[in-house]
Scaffold this motif. Structure first.
Motif, PDB file in Angstrom:
ATOM      1  N   ALA A 166       0.782  -0.981   0.114  1.00  0.00           N
ATOM      2  CA  ALA A 166       0.097  -0.125  -0.149  1.00  0.00           C
ATOM      3  C   ALA A 166       0.657   1.414  -0.110  1.00  0.00           C
ATOM      4  O   ALA A 166       1.471   1.720  -0.968  1.00  0.00           O
ATOM      5  N   VAL A 167       1.208   1.773   1.094  1.00  0.00           N
ATOM      6  CA  VAL A 167       1.651   3.068   1.220  1.00  0.00           C
ATOM      7  C   VAL A 167       3.235   3.333   0.508  1.00  0.00           C
ATOM      8  O   VAL A 167       3.388   4.260  -0.043  1.00  0.00           O
ATOM      9  N   HIS A 168       3.870   2.117   0.464  1.00  0.00           N
ATOM     10  CA  HIS A 168       5.433   2.431  -0.147  1.00  0.00           C
ATOM     11  C   HIS A 168       5.061   2.368  -1.514  1.00  0.00           C
ATOM     12  O   HIS A 168       5.788   2.820  -2.389  1.00  0.00           O
ATOM     13  N   ALA A 169       4.201   1.316  -1.964  1.00  0.00           N
ATOM     14  CA  ALA A 169       3.742   1.549  -3.414  1.00  0.00           C
ATOM     15  C   ALA A 169       3.423   2.664  -3.816  1.00  0.00           C
ATOM     16  O   ALA A 169       3.631   3.291  -5.040  1.00  0.00           O
ATOM     17  N   GLN A 170       2.575   3.409  -3.209  1.00  0.00           N
ATOM     18  CA  GLN A 170       2.113   4.605  -3.505  1.00  0.00           C
ATOM     19  C   GLN A 170       3.316   5.698  -3.622  1.00  0.00           C
ATOM     20  O   GLN A 170       3.277   6.595  -4.650  1.00  0.00           O
ATOM     21  N   TRP A 228       3.609  -2.618  -5.729  1.00  0.00           N
ATOM     22  CA  TRP A 228       5.035  -2.137  -5.649  1.00  0.00           C
ATOM     23  C   TRP A 228       5.915  -2.101  -6.850  1.00  0.00           C
ATOM     24  O   TRP A 228       6.518  -1.000  -7.105  1.00  0.00           O
ATOM     25  N   ASN A 229       5.864  -3.096  -7.528  1.00  0.00           N
ATOM     26  CA  ASN A 229       6.542  -3.222  -8.725  1.00  0.00           C
ATOM     27  C   ASN A 229       5.714  -2.599  -9.970  1.00  0.00           C
ATOM     28  O   ASN A 229       6.363  -2.266 -11.031  1.00  0.00           O
ATOM     29  N   GLY A 230       4.451  -2.523  -9.913  1.00  0.00           N
ATOM     30  CA  GLY A 230       3.598  -2.143 -11.099  1.00  0.00           C
ATOM     31  C   GLY A 230       3.563  -0.528 -10.957  1.00  0.00           C
ATOM     32  O   GLY A 230       3.194   0.084 -12.113  1.00  0.00           O
ATOM     33  N   TYR A 231       3.188   0.008  -9.892  1.00  0.00           N
ATOM     34  CA  TYR A 231       2.895   1.477  -9.542  1.00  0.00           C
ATOM     35  C   TYR A 231       4.269   2.412 -10.616  1.00  0.00           C
ATOM     36  O   TYR A 231       3.624   3.218 -10.910  1.00  0.00           O
ATOM     37  N   PRO A 232       5.326   2.210 -10.545  1.00  0.00           N
ATOM     38  CA  PRO A 232       6.401   3.065 -10.954  1.00  0.00           C
ATOM     39  C   PRO A 232       6.132   3.157 -12.528  1.00  0.00           C
ATOM     40  O   PRO A 232       6.094   4.181 -12.992  1.00  0.00           O
TER      41      PRO A 232
END
Length: 579
Positions: A166-170, A228-232
């Motif tokens: 959640a938050v680190h992926a954001q 986490w791998n997808g949001y960037p």
């Protein structure tokens, strides 16, 4: 646009509500990717979201179970799931999610996405960035729900699900938006070019520069860290004016389906076509990623997963810019330490966290066979291994504490690796795994790490440690010297790929040798980590995740090279001065 200087990166006075709302956050993000300091607009403390937020998130997740999740995308031609035999998701904690997702005819979906591109691509980069920031802010309000989705698709323990899922992926998403905004501002929007001529006159051209997106970006997500791998990639592509088609792992659809749902809603509210972001769920055995990755409409591909498929994409998706994050074999050298007990605790936690299923988890611990110098005196190789095993046992002694550190194993293949290593077939077992029972989820499969002793001089053992063993399987490897350890660390990174490397040493020359080896191999080095920071962790806005140098992937979360190829700049020259 505006030139890429602190003065000219200030956001324009656009009428957009989202620019007004997120101006401060975006300007701060632009600052911290330069200073590399600690910062996040998304609190990682659960209590910051309210006393009842966790319960509300769990209730929201429960309300999704056993129901269809609708997205109102064009070209629907069927349903994926909910039965696991028909492609549905099953929680690693032992129950079926029962959620069905729409399946779409790509021949209808891709043209709809292309039709959404022109207006989005023509928008000011600040407006696009602000819309992306709003999407992330909305996702942040659902962080506990997203954490539940991460737990029950990827097997994270609750705390890791809330952080990495959640938050680190954001944070990773916003970091990509900041880089995208900065790179699009490198060229001025306008310029006057004047050249003195031989007759004493000036020849003048009025020039304009416009960023042009590449087109449709395909995000092929994994099961371990879909957000986490997808949001960037998702937000780097969207912020640079592209449309994004999200192809989730069949067993981890929910986190990205919720993301797509939120993105589509915000885009529509902002006056843009929601088909800029679409979900492409697939039937079992459909291999939709292979089909989509080679479509001419797809101009960008983001992928995190196995080396085999990442290499296939690099070789076959020739029409697209391909960004990959692939397998890794991570190594840590234990040469000497001034904090022996703290080092052991740090190593034990690093080996155990998420049951070794992190892409940054250390696998190979290289220890001189003559032992190491410590603040407690000399420790033999056998003593270091025994003490590390004892630290693992102490950390995971009771099931309640162990479930807060470990994660549910992602599949039968992970369990098979653990059992094979525990059998002694690979080498002497220094720490045997044990089954951990989670009272909240009695059907979950959890195991403590197995630690196997290997010898770097044995060809068979070298083959074992050079392979990737995802899951709670680690090796204590005897090496002849610190120099041999550094050389092996470098060779493994160069030949097999690595995302993290570590060294514990009190000798400046060993530290310098490890630093140089990691620089040449292209892997981030952690030196003498103790306390509450671990080799597995990557600080968003500060650390660079991967380097794009070794076989673990060709891209970096996040740097200029990760966002700049997603758009191009086109100039127009007009005779005379403006006006």
């Amino acid at each position: 646009m505006g030139t890429a200087t602190p003065e000219n990166l200030a956001s324009p006075a656009l009428p957009s509500q989202f620019v007004r709302s997120h101006r401060g956050t975006l300007e701060r993000a632009l600052e911290v990717i330069r200073t590399r300091e600690h910062w996040s607009p998304f609190p990682e403390e659960e209590e910051a979201y309210g006393d009842s937020a966790r319960e509300a998130g769990e209730a929201a997740f429960t309300a999704l179970l056993g129901r269809p999740l609708e997205l109102d995308q064009p070209g629907r031609d069927g349903t994926v799931g909910p039965d696991p035999a028909a492609g549905g998701e099953r929680s690693p904690y032992g129950f079926e999610l029962g959620i069905s997702y729409p399946h779409h005819d790509i021949a209808a979906l891709l043209p709809a996405m292309e039709a959404a591109l022109p207006r989005w691509g023509a928008a000011d980069p600040w407006e696009r960035a602000a819309v992306c920031a709003e999407i992330l802010a909305r996702i942040n309000t659902r962080s506990h729900e997203m954490a539940q989705a991460a737990m029950h698709t990827s097997g994270h323990n609750h705390l890791m699900a809330f952080h990495a899922g959640a938050v680190h992926a954001q944070d990773r998403g916003l970091e990509a938006v900041a880089y995208a905004l900065f790179e699009q501002a490198r060229m001025p929007a306008t310029a006057v070019w004047s050249k003195p001529m031989p007759d004493g006159s000036d020849f003048t051209l009025n020039k304009t520069f416009r960023t042009v997106p590449r087109g449709i970006a395909l995000l092929i997500a994994n099961r371990v860290f879909p957000a986490w791998n997808g949001y960037p990639g998702l937000f780097a592509s969207l912020a640079t004016g592209n449309a994004v088609l999200v192809n989730p792992h069949p067993q981890a659809v929910l986190p990205l389906a919720l993301t797509v749902e939120t993105a589509r809603r915000v885009l529509q509210e902002a006056g843009f076509d929601p088909n800029l972001v679409c979900l492409a769920a697939e039937h079992p055995g459909e291999e939709l990623a292979r089909t989509l990755a080679t479509r001419p409409e797809v101009r960008i591909v983001d992928y995190a997963g196995t080396t085999e498929f990442g290499t296939w994409l690099e070789d076959h998706a020739r029409q697209a810019q391909v960004f990959t994050a692939k397998s890794a074999v991570n190594t840590l050298l234990v040469h000497s330490t001034a904090h022996y007990r703290d080092m052991l605790d740090n190593l034990a936690f690093s080996l155990a966290l998420y049951s070794g299923q992190l892409c940054t988890s250390p696998q190979n611990l290289l220890i001189p066979r003559t032992g190491i110098a410590t603040d407690e005196g000399h420790k033999s190789f056998r003593r270091v291994v025994a003490d590390l095993s004892e630290a693992l046992t102490g950390l995971l002694a009771d099931d309640a504490g162990a479930t807060a550190v470990l994660g549910a194993l992602l599949g039968a293949d992970v369990l098979a690796r653990v059992e094979h290593a525990a059998s002694g077939a690979l080498g002497p077992v220094a720490a045997a795994p044990r089954a951990v029972r989670d009272p909240a989820f009695p059907e979950a499969v959890l195991r403590t790490p197995v630690l196997v002793v290997l010898d770097a001089t044995s060809p068979q053992d070298r083959a074992t440690l050079a392979a990737e063993w995802p899951g709670p399987v680690s090796f204590a490897v005897a090496v002849d010297s610190a120099a041999d350890g550094v050389a092996l660390l470098r060779r493994l990174a160069e030949e097999r790929g690595a995302l993290s490397a570590g060294v514990h040493t009190t000798a400046p020359e060993v530290e310098a040798a490890a630093e140089e080896a990691c620089a040449q191999a292209g892997v981030m080095l952690s030196v003498n980590l103790v306390g509450n920071w671990y080799i597995t962790q990557s600080a968003v806005y500060s650390d660079l995740h991967s380097t794009g140098v070794n076989p673990s992937g060709n891209s970096v979360y996040c740097d200029a090279a990760y966002v700049a190829p997603r758009f191009r700049t086109v100039g127009v020259r007009r005779y005379g001065r403006p006006g």
